[in-house]
Scaffold this active site. Structure first.
Site, PDB file in Angstrom:
ATOM      1  N   SER A   1      27.290 -60.290  11.649  1.00 41.89           N
ATOM      2  CA  SER A   1      26.680 -59.374  12.321  1.00 41.89           C
ATOM      3  C   SER A   1      25.461 -58.656  11.631  1.00 41.89           C
ATOM      4  O   SER A   1      25.335 -58.346  10.556  1.00 41.89           O
ATOM      5  CB  SER A   1      27.891 -58.134  12.455  1.00 41.89           C
ATOM      6  OG  SER A   1      27.106 -56.887  12.922  1.00 41.89           O
TER       7      SER A   1
ATOM      8  N   HIS B   1      26.042 -62.284  15.706  1.00 46.41           N
ATOM      9  CA  HIS B   1      26.706 -61.324  16.594  1.00 46.41           C
ATOM     10  C   HIS B   1      25.551 -60.160  16.487  1.00 46.41           C
ATOM     11  O   HIS B   1      25.053 -59.435  15.452  1.00 46.41           O
ATOM     12  CB  HIS B   1      27.782 -60.904  15.603  1.00 46.41           C
ATOM     13  CG  HIS B   1      28.618 -60.010  16.270  1.00 46.41           C
ATOM     14  ND1 HIS B   1      29.404 -60.231  17.335  1.00 46.41           N
ATOM     15  CD2 HIS B   1      28.895 -58.409  16.215  1.00 46.41           C
ATOM     16  CE1 HIS B   1      30.357 -59.152  17.866  1.00 46.41           C
ATOM     17  NE2 HIS B   1      29.733 -58.130  16.971  1.00 46.41           N
TER      18      HIS B   1
ATOM     19  N   ASP C   1      25.049 -56.180  17.629  1.00 46.05           N
ATOM     20  CA  ASP C   1      25.854 -55.099  18.167  1.00 46.05           C
ATOM     21  C   ASP C   1      24.853 -53.907  18.821  1.00 46.05           C
ATOM     22  O   ASP C   1      24.115 -53.343  18.131  1.00 46.05           O
ATOM     23  CB  ASP C   1      26.540 -54.339  16.945  1.00 46.05           C
ATOM     24  CG  ASP C   1      27.491 -55.174  16.225  1.00 46.05           C
ATOM     25  OD1 ASP C   1      28.493 -55.389  17.176  1.00 46.05           O
ATOM     26  OD2 ASP C   1      27.654 -55.505  15.267  1.00 46.05           O
TER      27      ASP C   1
ATOM     28  N   MET D   1      24.523 -50.366  20.580  1.00 44.58           N
ATOM     29  CA  MET D   1      25.288 -49.102  20.541  1.00 44.58           C
ATOM     30  C   MET D   1      24.508 -48.173  21.051  1.00 44.58           C
ATOM     31  O   MET D   1      23.244 -47.995  21.021  1.00 44.58           O
ATOM     32  CB  MET D   1      25.723 -48.767  19.073  1.00 44.58           C
ATOM     33  CG  MET D   1      26.681 -49.724  18.357  1.00 44.58           C
ATOM     34  SD  MET D   1      27.010 -49.012  16.804  1.00 44.58           S
ATOM     35  CE  MET D   1      27.786 -50.499  16.139  1.00 44.58           C
TER      36      MET D   1
ATOM     37  N   HIS E   1      27.331 -57.964  21.751  1.00 45.19           N
ATOM     38  CA  HIS E   1      28.712 -57.028  21.810  1.00 45.19           C
ATOM     39  C   HIS E   1      28.088 -55.526  22.164  1.00 45.19           C
ATOM     40  O   HIS E   1      27.509 -54.987  21.575  1.00 45.19           O
ATOM     41  CB  HIS E   1      29.243 -56.953  20.350  1.00 45.19           C
ATOM     42  CG  HIS E   1      30.311 -56.021  20.322  1.00 45.19           C
ATOM     43  ND1 HIS E   1      30.990 -55.537  19.291  1.00 45.19           N
ATOM     44  CD2 HIS E   1      31.265 -55.283  21.253  1.00 45.19           C
ATOM     45  CE1 HIS E   1      32.037 -54.913  19.374  1.00 45.19           C
ATOM     46  NE2 HIS E   1      32.172 -54.729  20.753  1.00 45.19           N
TER      47      HIS E   1
ATOM     48  N   MET F   1      28.422 -52.158  23.120  1.00 47.00           N
ATOM     49  CA  MET F   1      29.231 -50.921  22.848  1.00 47.00           C
ATOM     50  C   MET F   1      28.613 -49.731  23.320  1.00 47.00           C
ATOM     51  O   MET F   1      28.003 -48.624  23.027  1.00 47.00           O
ATOM     52  CB  MET F   1      29.316 -50.541  21.341  1.00 47.00           C
ATOM     53  CG  MET F   1      30.369 -51.474  20.743  1.00 47.00           C
ATOM     54  SD  MET F   1      30.312 -51.657  19.004  1.00 47.00           S
ATOM     55  CE  MET F   1      29.191 -52.935  18.780  1.00 47.00           C
TER      56      MET F   1
ATOM     57  N   MET G   1      38.788 -55.857  18.737  1.00 43.54           N
ATOM     58  CA  MET G   1      38.280 -54.828  17.553  1.00 43.54           C
ATOM     59  C   MET G   1      39.340 -54.761  16.547  1.00 43.54           C
ATOM     60  O   MET G   1      40.436 -54.110  16.817  1.00 43.54           O
ATOM     61  CB  MET G   1      37.592 -53.379  17.998  1.00 43.54           C
ATOM     62  CG  MET G   1      36.485 -53.656  18.796  1.00 43.54           C
ATOM     63  SD  MET G   1      35.096 -54.419  18.095  1.00 43.54           S
ATOM     64  CE  MET G   1      34.963 -53.478  16.514  1.00 43.54           C
TER      65      MET G   1
ATOM     66  N   ASP H   1      36.630 -58.507  15.219  1.00 45.47           N
ATOM     67  CA  ASP H   1      35.426 -57.930  14.728  1.00 45.47           C
ATOM     68  C   ASP H   1      35.985 -56.811  14.045  1.00 45.47           C
ATOM     69  O   ASP H   1      36.484 -55.840  14.636  1.00 45.47           O
ATOM     70  CB  ASP H   1      34.660 -57.561  15.874  1.00 45.47           C
ATOM     71  CG  ASP H   1      33.236 -57.010  15.640  1.00 45.47           C
ATOM     72  OD1 ASP H   1      32.839 -56.729  14.371  1.00 45.47           O
ATOM     73  OD2 ASP H   1      32.575 -56.573  16.555  1.00 45.47           O
TER      74      ASP H   1
HETATM   75  C1  DX5 Z   1      31.362 -52.420  14.595  1.00 46.42           C
HETATM   76  C2  DX5 Z   1      30.931 -53.674  14.917  1.00 46.42           C
HETATM   77  C3  DX5 Z   1      30.803 -54.815  14.123  1.00 46.42           C
HETATM   78  C4  DX5 Z   1      30.452 -54.672  12.636  1.00 46.42           C
HETATM   79  C5  DX5 Z   1      31.116 -55.138  11.607  1.00 46.42           C
HETATM   80  O1  DX5 Z   1      31.516 -51.515  15.518  1.00 46.42           O
HETATM   81  O2  DX5 Z   1      31.194 -53.855  16.207  1.00 46.42           O
HETATM   82  O3  DX5 Z   1      30.227 -55.845  14.748  1.00 46.42           O
HETATM   83  O4  DX5 Z   1      28.857 -55.093  12.558  1.00 46.42           O
HETATM   84  O5  DX5 Z   1      30.872 -55.074  10.364  1.00 46.42           O
HETATM   85  P1  DX5 Z   1      32.024 -55.341   9.293  1.00 46.42           P
HETATM   86  O6  DX5 Z   1      32.048 -56.873   9.207  1.00 46.42           O
HETATM   87  O7  DX5 Z   1      31.171 -54.959   7.903  1.00 46.42           O
HETATM   88  O8  DX5 Z   1      33.163 -54.559   9.560  1.00 46.42           O
HETATM   89 ZN    ZN Z   2      30.471 -56.045  16.822  1.00 44.74          ZN
END
Ligand code: DX5
Ligand code: ZN
Length: 216
Positions: A7, A32, A34, A36, A65, A67, A137, A175
Site C-alpha cells: 500500500s 494498493h 488508498d 480517502m 481502495h 474510502m 478490513m 487489509d
Molecule cells: C487503511 C488502508 C490500508 C493501509 C494499511 O485504511 O486501507 O491499506 O495502508 O496499512 P498497514 O499495512 O500499515 O496496516
Molecule cells: Zn487499503
C-alpha cells in the site's frame, strides 16, 4: 496463488513515482492505492490525478481502495484514470450497490466490495455474483500502521466459506495490520491477496519483506 499488494499510503508522497517503481521492481503483484476523502474516514490522501500520474510508470495492476462517501459519483473517473481493480465500501454507497458493481465491470475494471471491522460479514452474500474480489478490513480504515484486529481471522474464515459455497471465482483480500508474523494465519483462513503498508515500507529491504509475506 497468493498476491502481495503493498500500500502506497505508507510511501513518501513527495517521491511517489519512485516508490511505485521500486515496489514493482521488488515483486509487488498489485499496487494498493488508498483513496480517502476525510468524510468516510478521518484522513485525506489523494484522488484520480495520482492514479493517472502513476499509471504509466508500471504494468503492475492498480488495486484502488475507495474510502470515500458515495463512491458511485466517481466510478468513471477512477477507471478512466487507470484503476484495474476498484473497491467500494458497503457502508459508503447511497444508491444501489449492485448497479455500482455492475458499472465497474462494464467499464472494464474488476469490481470489489469492502466491509469495515464492525459490519456483519453476512451482508456480503448478495453481492457475490457481482464481485471479482472481497476486501476485509482488519483495522478501522483511515491510517496505516495500526494493530491487526484478531477477530478478523474468524471473519475471514466465514467469508472464505461463503465464497467457496457460492462457486464464484472471487479473490479475497485482507487489509490492515498484516505482518510477517500474522500473515500465515490469514492465509490459512482463506485470504489470497495481502495488503501491506508499513510492513513493506518500513522494511530495510522491501524485496525481502514482499517475499516473506508471500512465503511465510
Ligand atoms: C487503511 C488502508 C490500508 C493501509 C494499511 O485504511 O486501507 O491499506 O495502508 O496499512 P498497514 O499495512 O500499515 O496496516
Ligand atoms: Zn487499503
Amino acid at each position: 496463488m497468493v498476491k502481495i499488494a503493498p500500500s502506497i499510503l505508507s510511501a513518501n508522497f513527495a517521491t511517489m513515482g519512485e516508490a511505485v517503481k521500486e515496489i514493482a521492481r521488488d515483486g509487488a503483484d498489485l499496487i494498493h492505492v488508498d483513496v480517502m476523502d476525510g468524510v468516510f474516514v478521518p484522513n485525506l490522501t489523494f484522488g484520480f490525478k495520482m492514479i493517472k500520474d502513476i499509471k504509466p510508470l508500471t504494468n503492475v495492476p492498480l488495486d484502488v481502495h475507495l474510502m470515500i462517501t458515495e463512491p458511485e459519483r466517481y466510478i468513471d473517473e477512477f477507471i478512466k484514470s487507470g484503476a484495474d481493480i476498484l473497491t467500494i465500501h458497503y457502508e459508503a454507497v447511497k444508491t444501489d450497490i449492485v448497479s455500482v458493481l455492475k458499472k465497474i465491470r462494464e467499464l472494464g475494471a474488476k469490481s470489489a466490495i469492502s466491509i469495515k471491522p464492525d459490519t456483519d460479514v453476512s451482508v456480503l452474500k448478495e453481492f457475490l455474483p457481482y464481485v471479482d474480489m472481497i476486501l476485509l478490513m482488519s483495522v478501522y480504515p483511515g491510517f496505516g500502521g495500526q494493530k491487526f484486529i484478531e477477530e478478523s481471522v474468524e471473519r475471514a474464515k466465514q467469508i472464505s466459506l461463503m465464497i467457496k459455497e457460492s462457486g464464484f471465482d472471487i479473490d479475497f483480500e485482507i487489509d490492515g495490520g498484516i505482518t510477517e508474523e500474522n500473515v500465515r494465519r490469514v492465509k490459512d483462513a482463506g485470504v489470497n491477496v495481502i495488503v501491506a503498508g508499513s510492513t513493506v515500507f518500513k522494511a530495510k529491504d522491501k524485496k525481502v519483506a514482499i517475499s516473506s509475506l508471500r512465503n511465510n
